[in-house]
Write an enzyme that holds these catalytic residues in place. Structure first.
Site, PDB file in Angstrom:
ATOM      1  N   SER A 113      66.600  77.431  34.786  1.00  0.00           N
ATOM      2  CA  SER A 113      67.075  76.232  34.119  1.00  0.00           C
ATOM      3  C   SER A 113      68.437  75.811  34.687  1.00  0.00           C
ATOM      4  CB  SER A 113      67.129  76.477  32.608  1.00  0.00           C
ATOM      5  OG  SER A 113      67.324  75.286  31.894  1.00  0.00           O
ATOM      6  N   HIS A 241      59.912  78.494  28.870  1.00  0.00           N
ATOM      7  CA  HIS A 241      60.995  77.918  29.667  1.00  0.00           C
ATOM      8  C   HIS A 241      61.758  78.998  30.430  1.00  0.00           C
ATOM      9  CE1 HIS A 241      63.914  75.031  30.939  1.00  0.00           C
ATOM     10  NE2 HIS A 241      64.905  75.636  30.316  1.00  0.00           N
TER      11      HIS A 241
END
Length: 277
Positions: A113, A241
């Site tokens: 991320s 994620h």
């Protein structure tokens, strides 16, 4: 990256004491035989300790060096740099003395991320002959698309929930506040990021996304192809994620294969070069 003949995650790797290198780096599972180094960059609000399971599982194939960002954990009293460029400069300065690596001096970057963006910009800020041989970007749009990502409109509480970390800290209000504080610090820095088109790096670049990632359209992974002259591949893997967390080591087999120059599995796909960010 050659020379590794042992199996990742041996019992001996789990008994080695972690080592801190200066303010910025943690070596969760030091390896005396100096294998390839994998520098790991945490997600927004994340800390170096999130990479401990990965470090133990990859040893002795690779030695993880995890970034210790300010404003959390053992660096809770250290201020975060004022903007993204200053953060890149600070990380480059901290990493440069340690980019000798093992296994013939080779090293690689892995980021999740926000950490994927930081890993890429740090690689780009390094001299061309000091860049990582491999960069693995997880759960992140390419740099040119970063400003359009959903997280710019999220508050820290929502990001804590979407990353799956809320369940880990919800029982302790103090931990919740610490986690939210770290996320806010990283979001503030992330908001200052501005993509500046430059020559792509020469490192091999592999973009990964979890099949259940609620924050990233996996079709957008191909945008990373424009940011390297080296080999580019992308893959959707099981997970959300974040792939590597405090309770999950992440894509150990895949990373071990990449770091030892093993054969790439068939599900990897090479993106067409005409797709550009």
């Amino acid at each position: 990256m050659t020379g590794a003949t042992t199996t990742p995650g041996t019992p001996a790797a789990r008994t080695v004491r972690p080592r801190v290198e200066g303010d910025w780096l943690l070596v969760p599972a030091p390896q005396p035989h100096r294998p390839v180094r994998l520098f790991c960059f945490p997600h927004a609000g994340g800390d170096a300790t999130a990479y401990t399971p990965l470090a133990r599982s990859l040893a002795p194939v690779a030695e993880v060096w995890a970034l210790r960002p300010p404003a959390r954990g053992g660096r809770s009293r250290h201020p975060m740099p004022t903007d993204f460029d200053a953060l890149v400069t600070a990380v480059v300065e901290a990493l440069t003395p340690h980019l000798t690596g093992g296994d013939g001096g080779r090293f690689a970057f892995y980021g999740q991320s926000f950490g994927a963006l930081l890993a890429y910009e740090v690689a780009r800020a390094l001299p061309a002959d000091r860049r990582p041989e491999l960069l693995v970007a997880v759960g992140a749009p390419c740099p040119a698309e970063w400003a359009e990502r959903r997280t710019r409109d999220l508050d820290a509480s929502e990001l804590l929930r979407l990353t799956g970390l809320e369940e880990m800290v919800r029982a302790d209000p103090e931990l919740v506040e610490l986690a939210l504080g770290a996320i806010r610090a990283d979001l503030a820095v992330s908001a200052t990021y501005r993509h500046r088109p430059r020559a792509p790096i020469g490192s091999a670049l592999h973009a990964l996304a979890g099949a259940d990632d609620p924050m990233l359209a996996t079709a957008g992974l191909t945008g990373w192809a424009a940011h390297t002259r080296g080999e580019f591949r992308y893959r959707v893997v099981p997970g959300g994620h974040l792939l590597a967390t405090v309770d999950r080591p992440g894509p150990v087999g895949l990373l071990a294969s990449l770091l030892t120059r093993g054969q790439t599995s068939p599900p990897f796909r090479t993106a067409p070069r005409e797709q550009r960010c």
